[in-house]
Design an enzyme around this catalytic site. Sequence first.
Site, mmCIF file in Angstrom:
data_model
loop_
_atom_site.group_PDB
_atom_site.id
_atom_site.type_symbol
_atom_site.label_atom_id
_atom_site.label_comp_id
_atom_site.label_asym_id
_atom_site.label_seq_id
_atom_site.Cartn_x
_atom_site.Cartn_y
_atom_site.Cartn_z
ATOM 1 N N ARG A 122 0.863 -1.188 0.000
ATOM 2 C CA ARG A 122 0.000 0.000 0.000
ATOM 3 C C ARG A 122 0.899 1.237 0.000
ATOM 4 O O ARG A 122 0.915 2.013 0.945
ATOM 5 C CB ARG A 122 -0.934 0.000 1.208
ATOM 6 C CG ARG A 122 -1.835 -1.210 1.383
ATOM 7 C CD ARG A 122 -2.603 -1.668 0.191
ATOM 8 N NE ARG A 122 -3.955 -1.214 -0.013
ATOM 9 C CZ ARG A 122 -5.010 -1.571 0.687
ATOM 10 N NH1 ARG A 122 -4.897 -2.350 1.715
ATOM 11 N NH2 ARG A 122 -6.213 -1.140 0.377
ATOM 12 N N GLN A 127 0.244 2.375 -6.149
ATOM 13 C CA GLN A 127 -1.190 2.696 -6.164
ATOM 14 C C GLN A 127 -1.916 2.217 -7.420
ATOM 15 O O GLN A 127 -3.031 1.728 -7.334
ATOM 16 C CB GLN A 127 -1.383 4.206 -6.017
ATOM 17 C CG GLN A 127 -1.956 4.564 -4.671
ATOM 18 C CD GLN A 127 -1.943 6.050 -4.411
ATOM 19 O OE1 GLN A 127 -1.632 6.852 -5.294
ATOM 20 N NE2 GLN A 127 -2.269 6.420 -3.202
ATOM 21 N N ASP A 130 -3.062 -1.352 -7.069
ATOM 22 C CA ASP A 130 -3.711 -1.711 -5.804
ATOM 23 C C ASP A 130 -5.128 -2.241 -6.046
ATOM 24 O O ASP A 130 -6.116 -1.511 -5.953
ATOM 25 C CB ASP A 130 -3.720 -0.473 -4.897
ATOM 26 C CG ASP A 130 -4.194 -0.785 -3.497
ATOM 27 O OD1 ASP A 130 -4.666 -1.913 -3.260
ATOM 28 O OD2 ASP A 130 -4.103 0.111 -2.644
ATOM 29 N N SER A 133 -7.723 -1.988 -3.165
ATOM 30 C CA SER A 133 -8.421 -0.706 -3.071
ATOM 31 C C SER A 133 -9.487 -0.580 -4.157
ATOM 32 O O SER A 133 -10.608 -0.137 -3.887
ATOM 33 C CB SER A 133 -7.439 0.459 -3.188
ATOM 34 O OG SER A 133 -6.700 0.575 -2.006
ATOM 35 N N TYR A 229 -2.151 -0.206 8.915
ATOM 36 C CA TYR A 229 -3.237 -1.172 9.019
ATOM 37 C C TYR A 229 -3.734 -1.266 10.453
ATOM 38 O O TYR A 229 -2.961 -1.046 11.405
ATOM 39 C CB TYR A 229 -2.766 -2.567 8.586
ATOM 40 C CG TYR A 229 -2.741 -2.730 7.096
ATOM 41 C CD1 TYR A 229 -3.924 -2.829 6.376
ATOM 42 C CD2 TYR A 229 -1.535 -2.789 6.409
ATOM 43 C CE1 TYR A 229 -3.908 -2.968 5.002
ATOM 44 C CE2 TYR A 229 -1.504 -2.934 5.035
ATOM 45 C CZ TYR A 229 -2.698 -3.024 4.326
ATOM 46 O OH TYR A 229 -2.686 -3.163 2.979
HETATM 47 P P1 NAD Z 1 -9.144 -2.947 5.668
HETATM 48 O O1 NAD Z 1 -10.053 -3.388 4.581
HETATM 49 O O2 NAD Z 1 -8.021 -3.825 6.097
HETATM 50 O O3 NAD Z 1 -10.000 -2.611 6.989
HETATM 51 C C1 NAD Z 1 -11.147 -1.783 6.888
HETATM 52 C C2 NAD Z 1 -11.189 -0.790 8.026
HETATM 53 O O4 NAD Z 1 -11.595 -1.466 9.235
HETATM 54 C C3 NAD Z 1 -9.863 -0.106 8.379
HETATM 55 O O5 NAD Z 1 -10.015 1.286 8.222
HETATM 56 C C4 NAD Z 1 -9.623 -0.506 9.830
HETATM 57 O O6 NAD Z 1 -9.015 0.524 10.588
HETATM 58 C C5 NAD Z 1 -11.047 -0.757 10.304
HETATM 59 N N1 NAD Z 1 -11.136 -1.552 11.541
HETATM 60 C C6 NAD Z 1 -10.396 -2.614 11.946
HETATM 61 N N2 NAD Z 1 -10.799 -3.036 13.160
HETATM 62 C C7 NAD Z 1 -11.833 -2.229 13.522
HETATM 63 C C8 NAD Z 1 -12.670 -2.179 14.656
HETATM 64 N N3 NAD Z 1 -12.528 -3.019 15.682
HETATM 65 N N4 NAD Z 1 -13.624 -1.224 14.679
HETATM 66 C C9 NAD Z 1 -13.778 -0.335 13.674
HETATM 67 N N5 NAD Z 1 -13.017 -0.339 12.571
HETATM 68 C C10 NAD Z 1 -12.056 -1.275 12.497
HETATM 69 O O7 NAD Z 1 -8.603 -1.494 5.337
HETATM 70 P P2 NAD Z 1 -8.141 -0.922 3.931
HETATM 71 O O8 NAD Z 1 -9.285 -0.223 3.323
HETATM 72 O O9 NAD Z 1 -7.494 -2.010 3.150
HETATM 73 O O10 NAD Z 1 -7.075 0.146 4.393
HETATM 74 C C11 NAD Z 1 -6.028 -0.245 5.305
HETATM 75 C C12 NAD Z 1 -4.913 0.794 5.368
HETATM 76 O O11 NAD Z 1 -4.245 0.886 4.133
HETATM 77 C C13 NAD Z 1 -5.401 2.191 5.674
HETATM 78 O O12 NAD Z 1 -4.454 2.818 6.506
HETATM 79 C C14 NAD Z 1 -5.409 2.871 4.368
HETATM 80 O O13 NAD Z 1 -5.278 4.280 4.453
HETATM 81 C C15 NAD Z 1 -4.182 2.246 3.756
HETATM 82 N N6 NAD Z 1 -4.206 2.328 2.310
HETATM 83 C C16 NAD Z 1 -3.096 2.898 1.687
HETATM 84 C C17 NAD Z 1 -3.071 2.988 0.310
HETATM 85 C C18 NAD Z 1 -1.884 3.585 -0.383
HETATM 86 O O14 NAD Z 1 -1.116 4.259 0.237
HETATM 87 N N7 NAD Z 1 -1.700 3.301 -1.636
HETATM 88 C C19 NAD Z 1 -4.139 2.498 -0.436
HETATM 89 C C20 NAD Z 1 -5.229 1.926 0.219
HETATM 90 C C21 NAD Z 1 -5.243 1.841 1.608
#
Ligand code: NAD
Length: 386
Positions: A122, A127, A130, A133, A229
């Site tokens: 990530r 990006q 990804d 996403s 994460y």
């Molecule tokens: P994910 O699908 O793994 O999880 C979904 C969400 O659930 C997350 O926001 C997490 O904080 C939340 N979560 C976990 N336990 C929880 C709880 N007990 N109660 C409430 N919420 C809870 O997440 P994702 O969409 O894959 O994103 C994960 C990370 O990756 C984030 O920090 C996001 O900003 C980052 N990300 C970065 C990039 C990039 O830089 N290219 C792209 C996508 C995502």
Amino acid sequence: MQIAVPRESAAGERRVAIVPEVVAQLTRAGHRVRVEKGAGIRAGFTDKAYEDAGCETSGAGADLYSGADMVLRVQRPDNGEVAKIGSGTVLVGLLQPGADVSLFARLAAQGVISCSMELVPRTTRAQMMDALSSQSTVAGYKAVLIAANALQKFFPMLMTAAGTVRPAKVLVIGAGVAGLQAIATARRIGAVVEAFDTRPVVKEQVKSLGATFVELDVVAEDAQDAGGYARELSEDHIRREKDLIHQRAIGADVIITTALVPGRRAPMLVSAETVKAMKPGSVIVDLAGEQGGNCELTKPGETVVHNDVTIIAPLHISSDLAFHASQMYAKNVAALVTLLAPKGSLELNFSDDIIAAVCVTANGEVRHAPTRERLASASPMAGLSR
Ligand code: NAD
């Protein structure tokens, strides 16, 4: 390189790994693309559209795989399909590194270079590749439409001669990629939205979408790891969170749950007691169903009604919006192909952090450490990881 794009064989899968729009990008780089006849039709892409874009179309089996240097898929191949992939061929797909590990033993033994799209880091540079996403964006959007369809109320506020209709109240739990898209979509069709995530850093993003951020006093370092994460929370945190969700759920018409912790079962956040306290006719769409669900009453892949609350846990939800899900996925895959073979031939450069991260098997070995550990321990759950 000769690229083969099969028709997906998994039940209910409508997506396709390459769409006509990205073919030019691949052919410009010197690749030739062969697509199995009918591969894209369930997503709205005809054989003629592929042919017009410069692809060859072929039957399944030997016709498709003969001379293939790369096989591009959406889902894992089944045993019959694995058998057709030759040594030295690159296989790209959402290969589910956390699922049945025997696939990777077979791919390594066959000399297949397998790359799992879930393992794309990530990072900003990655990006374009990804797929987690892009497919989460689809899932978050679609979850709101599913909820709106099941709810016997309007989402927007309406002022009509027959009276004023109050807007629906939507609670989104988990504000990652899917959750943020769910918030944006619910706001676009007029709902009042509250959202909750254990990572305090998402507060500003939630607010910028016009939703209210529901706060729980979690220390940022406890809530997320160095990669951003979510971490698994302590029992005390989860208990306080469930109490908070209970309070907010009572007033909600719709709950969309998206909470995931990489490599773990999804946290159970909406208890049966909370469902019982919700208004009759309310709807829960649980996007965490594939990882066990965020609601105690979730049955993955099913719709259950409990105390007049409908709980929907769709699986492979991105496949329901197959046209755009395929288009986005194809762009992710084409970007990875361009990285793997920038000048028309394979350059498997493991000093590149993206290539090193995505490659599960190569040169007859399992390179991905968690998969290797799971194979060594022969325990299907040990070392579960993205
Ligand atoms: P994910 O699908 O793994 O999880 C979904 C969400 O659930 C997350 O926001 C997490 O904080 C939340 N979560 C976990 N336990 C929880 C709880 N007990 N109660 C409430 N919420 C809870 O997440 P994702 O969409 O894959 O994103 C994960 C990370 O990756 C984030 O920090 C996001 O900003 C980052 N990300 C970065 C990039 C990039 O830089 N290219 C792209 C996508 C995502």
